[in-house]
Design an enzyme around this catalytic site. Structure first.
Site, PDB file in Angstrom:
ATOM      1  N   HIS A  87     -51.812  69.552  30.881  1.00 43.10           N
ATOM      2  CA  HIS A  87     -50.917  70.169  29.896  1.00 43.10           C
ATOM      3  C   HIS A  87     -51.719  70.615  28.671  1.00 43.10           C
ATOM      4  CE1 HIS A  87     -47.454  70.746  27.227  1.00 43.10           C
ATOM      5  NE2 HIS A  87     -48.040  69.938  26.366  1.00 43.10           N
ATOM      6  N   GLU A 101     -42.108  63.601  30.151  1.00 41.38           N
ATOM      7  CA  GLU A 101     -42.982  62.518  29.698  1.00 41.38           C
ATOM      8  C   GLU A 101     -42.438  61.183  30.199  1.00 41.38           C
ATOM      9  OE1 GLU A 101     -44.162  62.527  25.631  1.00 41.38           O
ATOM     10  OE2 GLU A 101     -43.808  64.672  25.343  1.00 41.38           O
TER      11      GLU A 101
HETATM   12 MN    MN Z   1     -44.324  65.684  23.566  1.00 40.07          MN
END
Ligand code: MN
Length: 434
Positions: A143, A210
């Site tokens: 990411h 997440e």
């Molecule tokens: Mn974040």
């Protein structure tokens, strides 16, 4: 970090409750804790444990007086919302897990325990903890590379990335449990060709896939946590959607980092999957690519490198208003493993406390967006649509660059390994409202 497997991880174990043996998320080997409010007593949230399609009401269980004496203290803490005090001492979770496992697998306990079960779909889930502080890290290296590449094609990672677990302090007050609608934020944005910013609704609303790492036992101010001890300070995990306003973020983030683009709402799945439940799914931290620096000594522990990562798979699903009206199933946007973390959970804890900062029970540490590095593993729309330049097409023909009002994002996660029962995290769900 020790790996303790015991009878509660036996894949052959079965509960007398109908359903859990084949339940995708909550077999008797999982037993995650959460806080719920029953519809007949909505003002008194209390602790519960997910088992199949039920919640075991820990208040009722405590009042029934049937748990073993050694688990009474733990149960007395776990029945009370929020769960900060219960998780402040890791021993409580293990004692309670063993006691509940026995009650739920021993046929002879059925008559006494059954009145403590509630139908899970009818319960209102709350946040498991009173969250004092929320820190969001940036451990998803793929990411970080993808986002960095949008700004610096030749040099996506800044020089500190492989030395420092990068993070920022988020906001705890706007964290909500799964299911609470997410209001599209207003904010300042500036179009690339505009001279002045404007104030208005976010036009580039995104999600971030997440994991939420819940701090259990804390540390005193001025007393760092050694890397070899850091794993013991993690109570368990939930899924985290760190909703992000990309247009606001681009305009505001320099020089001090994320602010209003991030703190308008964060969603967590309500069940805390404990580190004991996750013990069978510990795996080595993936080796760093050749040429990367070794972690500095305060972040390096052989045991942590050998067992400090988790084999957990994560998924993001989207359903639009049109899809739901047509009765169509949510569309999976991406999936990927939690091993995309460049740093272990223990390294995040040790680093956070390394300057003497005191962590407290119920603090939330976000891993950062976890993107797998393979196609289909993008943890945000920012990556899936290349910064909004390449719209994705959903199965019904609708297109998306960023989220529209009515879009519902559902994140799921599970751990699966041969020789053990599969366990899951439940849902982290949120619908965007205008
Ligand atoms: Mn974040």
């Amino acid at each position: 970090m020790t790996i303790d497997l015991d009878f509660t991880h036996d894949p052959q174990a079965r509960s007398w409750i109908e359903g859990p043996a084949s339940h995708a998320d909550f077999p008797v080997q999982n037993l995650p804790l959460g806080v719920f409010a029953p519809p007949d007593d909505p003002d008194r949230p209390r602790g519960g444990v997910a088992i199949g399609d039920y919640v075991l009401d820990l208040e009722r269980l405590d009042e029934a007086g049937i748990v073993s004496p050694e688990a009474r203290l733990a149960l007395g803490l776990a029945r009370r919302a929020p769960l900060n005090a219960f998780f402040a001492d890791r021993a409580h979770a293990r004692v309670l897990r063993r006691a509940l496992f026995v009650l739920l697998t021993d046929e002879r306990q059925q008559a006494k325990v059954r009145p403590c079960l509630r139908w899970r779909a009818d319960m209102h889930m709350r946040l498991p903890f009173a969250v004092g502080d929320y820190t969001d890290f940036y451990t998803g290296i793929h990411h970080a590379e993808n986002i960095g590449r949008l700004f610096r094609p030749d040099n996506p990672l800044l020089p500190n990335y492989k030395y420092v677990p990068i993070g920022y302090h988020g906001r705890a007050s706007s964290i909500r449990a799964s299911g609470v609608p997410v209001r599209r934020p207003m904010g300042q944005t500036r179009a690339p060709d505009a001279a002045e910013p404007v104030f208005g609704p976010c036009k580039r609303l995104d999600y971030e896939l997440e994991m939420a790492i819940w701090v259990g036992e804390g540390n005193a101010l001025g007393h760092p946590i050694a890397i070899g001890e850091a794993g013991r300070h993690v109570a368990g995990l939930s899924i985290l959607n760190d909703w992000s306003a990309r247009d606001m973020q681009a305009w505001e983030y320099q020089p001090l980092g994320p602010f209003l683009a991030k703190n308008f709402h964060s969603t967590v799945s309500p069940w805390v999957v404990t580190m004991d439940a996750l013990a069978p799914f510990r795996v080595p931290q993936p080796a760093r690519p050749a040429g990367d620096p070794a972690p500095l000594p305060y972040l390096l522990d052989a045991e942590d490198q050998a067992h400090g990562a988790l084999d957990v798979q994560m998924e993001v699903w989207l359903s639009t208003v049109k899809m739901r009206a047509a009765g169509e199933a949510p569309h999976r946007l991406s999936s990927g493993p939690m091993t995309a973390m460049y740093w272990t959970m223990a390294q995040l804890v040790a680093h956070h406390a390394s300057n003497g900062c005191d962590l407290q029970p119920g603090d939330l540490l976000g891993t950062g967006t976890l993107t797998s590095g393979a196609p289909g593993g993008e943890g945000s729309l920012m990556e899936l649509t290349l910064g909004g330049k390449a719209a994705i097409t959903l199965p019904n023909g609708e297109k998306r660059t960023f989220l529209e009002d009515g879009d519902e994002v559902v994140m799921t996660a599970f751990a699966q390994r041969h020789g053990y029962a599969r366990i899951g995290f439940g849902e982290c769900r949120g619908t965007v409202v205008g």
